[in-house]
Design an enzyme around this catalytic site. Structure first.
Site, PDB file in Angstrom:
ATOM      1  CD  GLU A   1     -52.841  24.957   5.034  1.00 46.11           C
ATOM      2  OE1 GLU A   1     -52.752  24.405   3.913  1.00 46.11           O
ATOM      3  OE2 GLU A   1     -53.911  25.375   5.496  1.00 46.11           O
TER       4      GLU A   1
ATOM      5  CB  CYS B   1     -53.144  21.361   2.281  1.00 49.77           C
ATOM      6  SG  CYS B   1     -54.782  20.644   2.317  1.00 49.77           S
TER       7      CYS B   1
ATOM      8  CG  ASN C   1     -53.874  24.719  -3.416  1.00 46.22           C
ATOM      9  OD1 ASN C   1     -53.299  25.733  -3.770  1.00 46.22           O
ATOM     10  ND2 ASN C   1     -55.140  24.499  -3.696  1.00 46.22           N
TER      11      ASN C   1
ATOM     12  CB  CYS D   1     -58.040  20.805   5.870  1.00 49.68           C
ATOM     13  SG  CYS D   1     -56.553  19.812   5.640  1.00 49.68           S
TER      14      CYS D   1
ATOM     15  CD  GLU E   1     -56.974  21.551  -6.565  1.00 50.18           C
ATOM     16  OE1 GLU E   1     -57.432  21.454  -7.728  1.00 50.18           O
ATOM     17  OE2 GLU E   1     -57.568  22.147  -5.637  1.00 50.18           O
TER      18      GLU E   1
ATOM     19  CB  CYS F   1     -53.226  21.309   7.405  1.00 47.69           C
ATOM     20  SG  CYS F   1     -52.969  21.015   5.646  1.00 47.69           S
TER      21      CYS F   1
HETATM   22  N1  THU Z   1     -56.496  23.450   0.744  1.00 46.46           N
HETATM   23  C1  THU Z   1     -55.296  23.864   1.240  1.00 46.46           C
HETATM   24  O1  THU Z   1     -54.315  24.007   0.498  1.00 46.46           O
HETATM   25  N2  THU Z   1     -55.210  24.107   2.568  1.00 46.46           N
HETATM   26  C2  THU Z   1     -56.247  23.965   3.457  1.00 46.46           C
HETATM   27  O2  THU Z   1     -56.050  24.009   4.663  1.00 46.46           O
HETATM   28  C3  THU Z   1     -57.604  23.767   2.935  1.00 46.46           C
HETATM   29  C4  THU Z   1     -57.653  23.196   1.566  1.00 46.46           C
HETATM   30  C5  THU Z   1     -56.593  23.190  -0.697  1.00 46.46           C
HETATM   31  C6  THU Z   1     -56.726  21.729  -1.049  1.00 46.46           C
HETATM   32  C7  THU Z   1     -57.433  21.815  -2.384  1.00 46.46           C
HETATM   33  O3  THU Z   1     -56.456  21.945  -3.400  1.00 46.46           O
HETATM   34  C8  THU Z   1     -58.248  23.085  -2.325  1.00 46.46           C
HETATM   35  O4  THU Z   1     -57.738  23.829  -1.220  1.00 46.46           O
HETATM   36  C9  THU Z   1     -59.725  22.867  -2.139  1.00 46.46           C
HETATM   37  O5  THU Z   1     -59.984  22.032  -1.088  1.00 46.46           O
END
Ligand code: THU
Length: 132
Positions: A56, A54, A43, A91, A45, A94
């Site tokens: 994925e 994310c 991920n 999520c 941010e 994704c």
């Molecule tokens: N996140 C992912 O990388 N993948 C997911 O499927 C769920 C959420 C990350 C996004 C963000 O940087 C952190 O997790 C918290 O939501």
């Protein structure tokens, strides 16, 4: 036989690259193609939170840019510092990306920090997903 152990190790390694200064929740993902290649993502941010990507989708973007279109499975591992026993399902955004690029038998492997894993089919996680 597909070696999911290697796939899981790659997801754990990718998590180390996560850029998560806002949530502290680091995620790694590794995507397996039909030809046996693995594409990883973490991920990334952003201070404008909606710009966060994310793990994925980073992995899918990397594979797509390499002209890969045949996807078998993805391994995902997430962890909040000090509280990293839980599984991290993908999520909704994704899952929507997966439903665009994969069929319903695509396998989603969730790993926790005890190296336990659960395997789901995409069709179980997103039944009746939107498609044009
Ligand atoms: N996140 C992912 O990388 N993948 C997911 O499927 C769920 C959420 C990350 C996004 C963000 O940087 C952190 O997790 C918290 O939501």
């Amino acid at each position: 036989m597909i070696d999911y152990e290697v796939l899981c190790e790659r997801a754990i390694l990718a998590r180390e690259s996560a850029y998560a200064p806002y949530s502290g929740f680091k995620v790694g993902a590794s995507l397996l193609t039909g030809s046996g290649k693995i594409y990883s993502g973490c991920n990334v941010e952003n201070s404008s939170f909606g710009a966060t990507i994310c793990a994925e989708r980073v992995a899918f973007g990397s594979a797509m840019a390499d002209n890969e279109r045949d996807f078998c499975a993805i391994a995902i591992v997430g962890a909040l510092d000090g509280r990293d026993l839980d599984f991290t399902p993908p999520c909704g955004i994704c899952l929507q990306v997966m439903s665009e690029l994969c069929d319903e038998d695509f396998e989603v492997i969730l790993i926790n920090s005890l190296y336990e894993h659960k395997i789901y089919k995409l069709g179980e996680l997103l039944p009746n997903g939107f498609r044009l």
